[in-house]
Scaffold this active site. Structure first.
Site, short mmCIF file in Angstrom:
data_model
loop_
_atom_site.label_atom_id
_atom_site.label_comp_id
_atom_site.label_asym_id
_atom_site.label_seq_id
_atom_site.Cartn_x
_atom_site.Cartn_y
_atom_site.Cartn_z
N LYS A 22 -7.37 5.83 13.65
CA LYS A 22 -6.44 6.05 13.05
C LYS A 22 -6.53 6.65 11.24
O LYS A 22 -6.95 8.01 11.40
CB LYS A 22 -5.54 4.98 12.43
CG LYS A 22 -5.16 5.93 10.97
CD LYS A 22 -3.48 4.48 10.67
CE LYS A 22 -4.50 3.59 9.57
NZ LYS A 22 -4.48 4.14 8.18
N ASN A 23 -7.97 5.95 10.91
CA ASN A 23 -8.57 6.68 10.28
C ASN A 23 -9.31 8.16 10.51
O ASN A 23 -10.14 8.63 9.23
CB ASN A 23 -9.46 6.12 9.02
CG ASN A 23 -8.19 4.73 8.29
OD1 ASN A 23 -7.17 5.08 8.53
ND2 ASN A 23 -8.89 3.61 7.61
N ARG A 93 -0.61 7.14 2.20
CA ARG A 93 -0.94 7.73 1.17
C ARG A 93 -2.59 8.86 1.70
O ARG A 93 -2.60 9.59 0.58
CB ARG A 93 -2.20 6.76 1.12
CG ARG A 93 -1.61 5.00 -0.29
CD ARG A 93 -2.07 5.08 -0.88
NE ARG A 93 -3.57 5.27 -0.75
CZ ARG A 93 -4.35 5.66 -2.38
NH1 ARG A 93 -2.73 5.35 -2.66
NH2 ARG A 93 -4.93 6.52 -2.71
N CYS A 117 -0.65 0.91 -4.02
CA CYS A 117 0.31 0.46 -2.97
C CYS A 117 -0.15 -1.39 -2.98
O CYS A 117 -0.49 -1.45 -3.88
CB CYS A 117 -0.30 0.84 -1.45
SG CYS A 117 -1.85 0.52 -1.65
N ARG A 122 -5.40 1.85 -6.69
CA ARG A 122 -5.64 3.07 -5.55
C ARG A 122 -5.80 4.04 -6.11
O ARG A 122 -4.89 5.19 -5.58
CB ARG A 122 -5.15 2.80 -3.81
CG ARG A 122 -5.17 1.72 -3.25
CD ARG A 122 -4.97 1.82 -1.47
NE ARG A 122 -5.39 2.25 -0.73
CZ ARG A 122 -5.61 2.33 0.13
NH1 ARG A 122 -4.66 1.92 0.72
NH2 ARG A 122 -6.67 3.10 1.19
N ILE A 333 -14.05 -3.73 -2.76
CA ILE A 333 -13.38 -3.00 -2.58
C ILE A 333 -12.08 -3.12 -2.73
O ILE A 333 -11.73 -1.64 -3.98
CB ILE A 333 -12.78 -2.17 -1.30
CG1 ILE A 333 -14.82 -2.54 -0.52
CG2 ILE A 333 -12.69 -0.77 -1.04
CD1 ILE A 333 -15.95 -1.35 -1.14
N ARG A 403 1.71 0.99 11.37
CA ARG A 403 1.07 2.63 10.87
C ARG A 403 -0.11 2.05 11.26
O ARG A 403 -0.88 3.31 11.43
CB ARG A 403 1.12 2.24 9.65
CG ARG A 403 2.19 2.53 8.25
CD ARG A 403 1.77 2.24 7.06
NE ARG A 403 0.43 2.54 6.94
CZ ARG A 403 -0.28 2.32 6.24
NH1 ARG A 403 0.20 1.11 5.54
NH2 ARG A 403 -1.61 2.99 6.03
#
Ligand code: UD1
Length: 434
Positions: A22-23, A93, A117, A122, A333, A403
């Site tokens: 996905k990313n 996003r 979120c 973010r 992160i 998602r």
């Protein structure tokens, strides 16, 4: 509302195939905005986030056709509308990825601010800083990022893109795409080195861009006047592969994973081995994950690539709830990314949240319960917990999981898990404090 109902306790066994990342696919799709020609993307996972981005691409004037179950073909139709609307951006996003390409190609862009979120604030300050360094004029108006390139063109610049938590994947991708069509040379120091950036840079080069330093924190881009169409195959999803590895380990199973990008899973494999899990690369290229002995506790800190990925934190916490001792899992992160811990505790886990760390005291067993997915990876963690728990677990808000995971219940069923998707209102109404 859809939910996953799991009867836990079966060790996973068999073979599973990993889908396209996905990313990886999202920035590749966004990059097609830069092209004058036809782009073909193969091995694109069939996911909600991808469909949302395809919808926004259509709104900004591209033809986006799905010519096969996992193949998208894009073509430029019109450059009249360069607005990415709140209604669509708020669903995902990663729509922010359109800012750089629209601005560089058309000289202007209006992209809704994605907002916060559940995993934290973010921010997008690094995206804006990088594009401003390329000469863009950027204002925030009525919840939108309104960007303009004076004279219609961006200009190359030298910049440092590192942020408080290291490099940013999104900001690197955005500025990289924009710099391809800027006048002159751009040097990005502190660029993210996640594999998805390398895949994007190679695709851009195939479109005619000139990017050097790929897979390093220093990218050098020499702008070109235009980019042509190109083809790309989305690489397999390292996070999905990691999720199956952890699930196999947590259930004490024996699973073979097809298309597991082992080269990009170094930190995950190292932690699994430390926890007493066998990870073997077989002659046919499949990766076998097996656990026979007890799980040992491990300490983990999430970092930028090649460190341990934040997107694999929740799944590991789920596994470590059953380890023989205390593990400390720290987030570098997203310090607030621990929503899964309270849900896991409802299943009998003993997790104490301390600042940006989770202290996980292993317990002998989890017990099935009704739990809620708060975000994509937290949802995956709850599915893993459900697979090992005694009795029945119902994971609500499955849309978060959908998602990022293609047909998750089918894939786990193929490994012998007892898991099904139910639709409609549950018989007992969930009345849980928000
Ligand atoms: C991407 C991934 C996401 C993953 C994350 C970190 C996609 C679509 N999403 O998200 O799954 O969890 O990388 O690996 O690929 N930051 C700033 N300012 C900015 C941008 C980011 O301070 O302008 C900070 C963030 O708050 C975070 C860190 O930088 O602490 C890394 O975020 P970033 O790499 O940008 O994440 P995304 O690209 O949004």
């Amino acid at each position: 509302m859809e939910r996953l109902v799991i009867s836990g306790g079966t060790p996973l066994e068999g073979t599973v195939r990993v889908s396209g990342a996905k990313n990886g696919a999202l920035p590749l799709l966004a990059a097609t905005v830069l092209s004058e020609g036809r782009c073909v993307l193969q091995n694109v996972p069939d996911l909600k986030d991808i469909r949302t981005l395809a919808e926004i691409l259509r709104e900004v004037g591209l033809s986006v056709e799905k010519t096969a179950p996992n193949t998208y073909v894009t073509r430029l139709l019109s450059e009249e509308n360069s607005v990415a609307r709140y209604e669509l951006v708020s669903q995902m996003r990663a729509s922010i990825y359109l800012l750089g390409p629209l601005l560089a190609k058309r000289g202007e862009a209006r992209v809704s601010l994605p907002g916060g979120c559940v995993i934290g604030l973010r921010p997008v300050d690094l995206h804006i800083k990088g594009l401003r360094a390329l000469g863009a004029e950027i204002e925030l108006e009525h919840g939108y990022i309104v960007a303009r390139a004076p004279g219609g063109r961006l200009r190359g610049a030298r910049m440092f893109l590192g942020g408080p938590n290291g490099s940013s994947v999104g900001a690197t991708a955005n500025v990289l795409m924009a710099a391809c069509l800027a006048d002159g040379k751009t040097i990005i120091e502190g660029a993210a080195c996640e594999p998805e950036i390398g895949v994007l840079a190679r695709f851009l080069n195939r479109m005619g861009a000139t990017i050097e330093g790929i897979d390093t924190p220093r990218l050098v881009i020499t702008g070109v006047p235009a980019l042509r169409g190109a083809r790309v195959t989305v690489p397999p999803d390292r996070i999905e592969a990691g999720t199956f590895m952890v699930a196999a380990a947590a259930t004490g199973g024996d699973v073979r994973i097809e298309e597991a990008p082992l080269d990009h899973l170094g930190a995950v494999v190292a932690k699994l081995r430390e926890a007493g899990v066998e990870v073997l690369e077989e002659d046919d290229g499949l990766v076998r994950v097996r656990r026979q002995g007890p799980l040992r506790p491990v300490n983990v800190t999430t970092l930028t690539y090649p460190g341990y990925p934040t997107d694999m934190q929740a799944q590991l916490v789920a596994m470590l709830t059953l380890a023989d001792g205390i593990s400390v899992v720290s987030e570098k992160i997203y310090p607030d990314r621990f929503m899964h811990c309270a849900e896991l505790n409802r299943m009998g886990a003993q997790i104490l949240k301390q600042a940006a760390s989770a202290i996980v005291r292993g317990v002998p067993r989890l017990s099935g319960a009704d739990v809620m997915a708060s975000d994509l990876r937290a949802g995956a963690a709850l599915v893993i917990a459900g697979l090992v728990a005694e009795g029945r677990t119902t994971v609500h808000r499955v849309y978060h999981i959908d998602r990022g995971y293609e047909r998750i219940e089918e894939k786990f069923r193929g490994l012998g898990a007892c898991i099904e998707r139910l639709r409609g209102t549950p018989s007992t109404t969930l009345k849980r404090a928000a």
